[in-house]
Design a protein around this motif. Structure first.
Motif, PDB file in Angstrom:
ATOM      1  N   SER A 198       0.896  -1.181  -0.257  1.00  0.00           N
ATOM      2  CA  SER A 198       0.067   0.231   0.082  1.00  0.00           C
ATOM      3  C   SER A 198       0.692   1.913  -0.122  1.00  0.00           C
ATOM      4  O   SER A 198       0.638   2.594  -0.770  1.00  0.00           O
ATOM      5  CB  SER A 198      -1.179  -0.235   0.977  1.00  0.00           C
ATOM      6  N   LEU A 249       2.227   1.679  -3.416  1.00  0.00           N
ATOM      7  CA  LEU A 249       1.432   2.153  -4.857  1.00  0.00           C
ATOM      8  C   LEU A 249       0.250   3.776  -4.265  1.00  0.00           C
ATOM      9  O   LEU A 249       0.014   4.311  -4.943  1.00  0.00           O
ATOM     10  CB  LEU A 249      -0.466   1.383  -4.031  1.00  0.00           C
ATOM     11  N   SER A 250       0.551   4.622  -2.843  1.00  0.00           N
ATOM     12  CA  SER A 250       0.597   5.880  -2.767  1.00  0.00           C
ATOM     13  C   SER A 250       1.297   6.326  -3.093  1.00  0.00           C
ATOM     14  O   SER A 250       1.439   7.736  -2.617  1.00  0.00           O
ATOM     15  CB  SER A 250       0.195   5.824  -0.551  1.00  0.00           C
ATOM     16  N   THR A 292      -3.993  -8.900  -0.971  1.00  0.00           N
ATOM     17  CA  THR A 292      -5.230  -8.907  -2.364  1.00  0.00           C
ATOM     18  C   THR A 292      -5.170  -7.023  -2.317  1.00  0.00           C
ATOM     19  O   THR A 292      -6.189  -6.866  -1.075  1.00  0.00           O
ATOM     20  CB  THR A 292      -6.492  -9.255  -2.573  1.00  0.00           C
ATOM     21  N   LEU A 293      -4.359  -6.470  -2.939  1.00  0.00           N
ATOM     22  CA  LEU A 293      -4.933  -5.348  -3.199  1.00  0.00           C
ATOM     23  C   LEU A 293      -5.711  -4.093  -4.486  1.00  0.00           C
ATOM     24  O   LEU A 293      -5.467  -4.347  -5.258  1.00  0.00           O
ATOM     25  CB  LEU A 293      -4.239  -4.671  -2.919  1.00  0.00           C
ATOM     26  N   SER A 294      -7.752  -4.946  -4.258  1.00  0.00           N
ATOM     27  CA  SER A 294      -8.133  -3.863  -5.129  1.00  0.00           C
ATOM     28  C   SER A 294      -8.263  -2.972  -5.827  1.00  0.00           C
ATOM     29  O   SER A 294      -8.542  -2.498  -6.952  1.00  0.00           O
ATOM     30  CB  SER A 294      -9.583  -4.521  -4.413  1.00  0.00           C
ATOM     31  N   THR A 295      -7.405  -1.827  -5.330  1.00  0.00           N
ATOM     32  CA  THR A 295      -6.933  -0.650  -5.608  1.00  0.00           C
ATOM     33  C   THR A 295      -5.753  -0.645  -6.832  1.00  0.00           C
ATOM     34  O   THR A 295      -6.006   0.164  -6.836  1.00  0.00           O
ATOM     35  CB  THR A 295      -6.586   0.345  -4.599  1.00  0.00           C
ATOM     36  N   ASP A 296      -5.388  -2.006  -6.997  1.00  0.00           N
ATOM     37  CA  ASP A 296      -3.915  -1.733  -7.991  1.00  0.00           C
ATOM     38  C   ASP A 296      -4.477  -2.630  -9.225  1.00  0.00           C
ATOM     39  O   ASP A 296      -4.883  -3.217  -8.932  1.00  0.00           O
ATOM     40  CB  ASP A 296      -3.209  -2.566  -7.194  1.00  0.00           C
ATOM     41  N   SER A 297      -4.319  -1.371 -10.173  1.00  0.00           N
ATOM     42  CA  SER A 297      -4.318  -1.434 -11.618  1.00  0.00           C
ATOM     43  C   SER A 297      -2.923  -2.665 -12.418  1.00  0.00           C
ATOM     44  O   SER A 297      -4.134  -3.167 -13.423  1.00  0.00           O
ATOM     45  CB  SER A 297      -4.849  -0.067 -12.346  1.00  0.00           C
ATOM     46  N   SER A 309      -3.550  -7.164  -8.625  1.00  0.00           N
ATOM     47  CA  SER A 309      -4.297  -7.124  -7.533  1.00  0.00           C
ATOM     48  C   SER A 309      -3.527  -8.257  -5.961  1.00  0.00           C
ATOM     49  O   SER A 309      -3.416  -7.942  -5.457  1.00  0.00           O
ATOM     50  CB  SER A 309      -6.141  -7.059  -7.373  1.00  0.00           C
TER      51      SER A 309
END
Length: 326
Positions: free
Chosen positions: A67, A70-71, A93-98, A101
């Protein structure tokens, strides 16, 4: 006494022993994290504590949490190198990762540990066992193309040289043994079967890739049949080489074995590739019919000379001793 006796009997009829329920193991009671791990294992075929061998030159790992990367925060990175053995320490699992994830934390040791996208990791690692590494090596597309070219050119050169020497060669100038013909046909059939599994059920082949075994009785039916064909190839190869040694001299046996290896190599390349385009199935039927026709019509020697015991394809004059067999 009769009313009392009747009362006791009625009391016994409506009374039963109470058995206190025993506390059972909580083996089937799983936490949400365990359920996520089981679900991930079902679809990805690996989970925490699974070992990989790094096959890429390097893999870049993020030391902080995904995270933070990604930020846009500054993060530290670390490398693992080729031939390092790493273990899956955690999965996120990070659903915000395009991009991907799924993030995987892998560790070489306590000091070398970090996060990486699953898609990037899988391109640079292989399961840490010899069977998976063997599968991975021979499944590389660039290697297959190069191998196909080298094998076909070398095999055609060997076969041409054998024809010019009028040497024994399977299917054309064969020895009176069915094992070489059977070996060549089985290699073609196994190549078709291997490609069919990859086409029809790639998920089961992927699971086998992560958890391989040589035991044909511990896998699903289609994989069991494939493993049985592999074991059959090994046994028939030994039987074929033993028969070749008995029918030919040392020099002729070496030339015949080179030709047999060349034919089997061509069969593997042609049938494994053509099956991916559904051409391998009719081609296998045609090739099997041709191989059996050539053996039974040209190479099979079902008779023995009554005088010297030399094998004969048909009754008549023995080419060794001249005896007429009728």
């Amino acid at each position: 006494m009769k009313p009392f006796t009747l009362f006791v009997l009625l009391l016994l009829l409506f009374t039963s022993c109470y058995r206190e329920e025993r506390q059972t193991s909580d083996a089937w009671v799983v936490t949400e994290a365990q359920m996520d791990s089981i679900s991930f294992y079902t679809t990805h075929h690996y989970t925490q504590n699974y070992n990989f061998l790094v096959k890429a030159d390097t893999l870049l790992l993020v030391c902080q949490q995904p995270s933070e990367a990604l930020s846009g925060m500054l993060v530290d990175t670390i490398f693992v190198k080729k031939d390092d053995v790493v273990v899956v320490a955690d999965i996120m699992t990070l659903s915000t990762d395009s991009v991907d994830s799924v993030w995987v934390q892998i560790a070489r040791d306590q000091q070398t540990m970090g996060w990486i996208h699953e898609s990037e990791m899988l391109k640079g690692v292989a399961p840490d066992n010899p069977i998976s590494r063997f599968i991975d090596y021979f499944s590389d597309e660039h290697l297959l193309i190069m191998l196909a070219f080298v094998v076909i050119v070398a095999a055609l050169y060997v076969i041409r040289s054998l024809f010019r020497r009028n040497a024994k060669i399977v299917h054309f100038n064969d020895i009176p043994s069915f094992y070489p013909t059977l070996l060549a046909v089985l290699v073609a059939a196994s190549a078709v079967f291997y490609s069919t599994i990859q086409l029809a059920d790639p998920d089961s082949w992927r699971h086998y890739y992560y958890h391989p075994t040589l035991n044909p009785f511990s896998v699903p039916l289609h994989l069991s049949l494939f493993l049985l064909s592999v074991w059959a190839l090994l046994l028939i190869t030994l039987a074929a080489f033993d028969d070749i040694r008995r029918h030919l001299s040392a020099t002729e046996a070496i030339l015949y074995c080179l030709g047999l290896i060349a034919v089997c190599a061509i069969n593997y390349v042609i049938f494994s590739v053509s099956t991916l385009y559904y051409v391998g199935y009719p081609l296998l039927v045609a090739y099997t019919a041709f191989a059996l026709w050539r053996y039974f019509s040209k190479s099979r020697q079902a008779y023995l000379c009554g005088h010297c015991g030399h094998r004969l394809p048909s009754k008549g004059i023995c080419p060794r001793c001249g005896y007429r067999n009728v």
